[in-house]
Scaffold this motif. Structure first.
Motif: not given
Ligand SMILES: NC(=O)c1ccc[n+]([C@@H]2O[C@H](COP(=O)([O-])OP(=O)(O)OC[C@H]3O[C@@H](n4cnc5c(N)ncnc54)[C@H](O)[C@@H]3O)[C@@H](O)[C@H]2O)c1
Length: 382
Positions: A41-43, A62-64, A67-69, A123-125
Motif C-alpha cells: 500500500y505505502w511503498g 524489491c518485493d516477495l 508481480q506487485r513490484a 517506514e513508521k513504526p
C-alpha cells in the motif's frame, strides 16, 4: 541533547564537496542509488517520490511478490524488479534502501542493509519493539550510516511552521497540547488504535517539542465497544516539563473525521486543522492571564484574571507533498553526514512511548514510564 562523538572515516564515493551543505543534486554529482523494499500500500508512494527527485536514482523495487513490484514500476520502465533482499544488497549501485514492509520485518531488514553498508530509510513504526529499534539505532551508529524514519507529517509545511513558531518563542511557554485524530477507521487485525494512529501525533510532538518527546510517564485508557479484542477508541495523557500536559485522542469509530491539534501557549494559542486547506493554521492572541495566584477561597476572589481578546492570524503555507521533502532530507543527511530531521532516535522515542501506552492500558490506565533507552543521545550518522 547528547551527541555520540564519532570520527568520520567514511566519505561516500558519490559525494564530492559535502562540506558545502548543498543537496546532492546541487553539487553536480550523480544522484544516489536507492531501492524500495515493499511494494504494497505505502511503498508506491515512496517509489513515486524517489522517481521524482533529482537527488535520487531509483534503481530497483524489491518485493516477495514479483508481480506487485512490476505493477508499481509500470511498463517500459528501466527500474529493475527484485525478489531477493540478499541479491539487492549485494549491488554496488545501490547506496540506500527504503523499507516499506510490515513492522515486524523492519529490524531484520534494516540490520541486514546496514551490515551491507547501505543507508536506511524505514517506514513508521521503526520496529515492533523498543529493543529491536534500539538495536537498529546502535547498528547505524556503528556502521556510520544514516538511519531515518519516515515520520511523514514532520515534512508537511504545517508541522514545519508549528516547529518554527515554538522554537522562535511565538507561542511562549507551552501550557497544554490537545490532539484529536478520529474518523471511521479500519479495525486493524494486528494492532490497536493507539499503534495505528498515535504514531502520527507522537512523531509530530517529538519534532515540535524542544528536546523531543521525552515524557516521564504515559497514561492511556481505551475502550472496545465492538468486542474487537483491542482498543478502538483511546485517550493518552503525558505530563510535560513545566506543568504542561499533552493529550491525544485516537478513535476508529467516529462518524466525523477530525485532524486537529491545539497548542496553548503563554503568548499565543495555535490551532492546526489539517482538514481545512484554506486555514490549516490559526494563531490566536487570545487566552487567560492570571496576574496573581489564589491559594484559598477568599483570595481566589481577589485573583486578577484577565482575558486577552486579540487578533487571529492565518499564516500562508506553501502546498507541497511531504514525501518529496522527506526523500530530499534523506539525501541531504547522507551528503552532509548528519542526522536527518527524523532520525532513528526519534523513531525509538515514539516507539518507546507506544510501548508505555500498552503497559498503561494493561494496568488500568496507571502512569508508566517509557523505557530509558530513548532518553540517551541521538544518532550521529556518516
Ligand atoms: N508514513 C505513513 O503515513 C504510512 C502510511 C501507511 C503505511 N505506512 C507503513 O508502511 C509500512 C508498510 O505498510 P503497507 O500498508 O504498505 O503494507 P502492505 O502489507 O500493503 O505491503 C507490504 C509489502 O511488503 C512486502 N514484503 C513483506 N516482507 C518482505 C520482504 N522480506 N522482502 C520484500 N518484500 C516484503 C509484501 O509482499 C507487501 O507487498 C508499514 O510499516 C506501515 O506502518 C506508513
Amino acid at each position: 541533547m547528547v551527541l555520540a562523538s564519532i570520527t568520520f572515516s567514511y566519505i561516500h564515493p558519490n559525494i564530492v564537496g559535502w562540506e558545502t551543505g548543498l543537496s546532492v543534486s546541487d553539487q553536480g554529482t550523480r544522484p544516489l542509488g536507492v531501492a524500495v523494499i515493499g511494494a504494497g500500500y505505502w511503498g508506491p508512494n515512496l517509489v513515486r517520490n524517489f522517481r521524482g527527485s533529482g537527488s535520487w536514482d531509483l534503481v530497483a523495487v524489491c518485493d516477495l511478490d514479483e508481480q506487485r513490484a512490476r505493477r508499481v514500476i509500470g511498463a517500459r520502465s528501466t527500474v529493475e524488479v527484485e525478489t531477493s533482499v540478499e541479491r539487492l544488497l549485494e549491488r554496488n549501485d545501490i547506496d540506500a534502501v527504503a523499507i516499506a514492509t510490515p513492522a515486524r520485518t523492519h529490524a531484520p531488514l534494516a540490520l541486514q542493509a546496514l551490515d551491507a553498508g547501505k543507508h536506511v530509510l524505514v517506514e513508521k513504526p521503526l520496529a515492533d519493539t523498543p529493543d529491536a529499534a534500539a538495536a537498529m539505532v546502535d547498528a547505524a551508529r556503528d556502521a556510520e550510516r544514516v538511519l531515518m524514519i519516515d515520520h511523514t507529517y514532520c515534512y508537511t509545511p504545517a508541522v514545519q511552521y508549528i516547529h518554527d513558531a515554538i522554537a522562535d518563542g511565538v507561542l511562549g511557554d507551552i501550557l497544554y497540547i490537545d490532539s484529536v485524530r478520529i474518523n471511521l477507521g479500519l479495525v486493524q487485525p494486528d494492532v490497536d488504535v493507539f499503534w495505528d494512529l498515535a504514531p502520527h501525533d507522537l512523531s509530530i510532538l517529538d519534532y515540535i517539542l524542544p528536546g523531543g518527546l521525552r515524557p516521564e510517564t504515559v497514561s492511556a485508557t481505551g475502550s472496545d465497544p465492538l468486542g474487537a479484542g483491542k482498543a478502538c477508541n483511546g485517550y493518552l495523557s503525558m505530563p510535560l516539563p513545566g506543568g504542561a500536559i499533552a493529550h491525544v485522542n485516537v478513535n476508529w469509530l467516529s462518524p466525523t473525521k477530525i485532524r486537529q491539534m491545539v497548542i496553548g501557549g503563554s503568548r499565543r494559542t495555535l490551532v492546526w486543522d489539517d482538514l481545512n486547506p484554506a486555514q490549516r493554521i490559526s494563531l490566536h492572541d487570545r487566552g487567560v492571564d492570571l496576574a496573581t495566584q489564589a491559594d484559598d477561597a477568599q483570595n481566589r476572589r481577589a485573583a486578577t484574571v484577565s482575558y486577552r481578546l486579540g487578533d487571529v492570524q492565518i499564516p500562508a503555507l506553501p502546498e507541497r507533498e511531504a514525501l518529496g521533502s522527506m526523500v530530499t532530507e534523506f539525501a541531504s543527511a547522507i551528503a552532509e553526514r548528519r542526522a536527518p530531521r527524523t532520525d532513528g532516535s526519534a523513531g525509538l522515542r515514539v516507539l518507546s512511548v507506544l510501548d508505555a501506552v500498552s503497559g498503561s492500558l494493561s494496568h488500568g490506565g496507571a502512569p508508566v514510564a517509557p523505557t530509558s533507552t530513548v532518553l540517551t543521545g541521538d544518532v550521529v550518522p556518516a
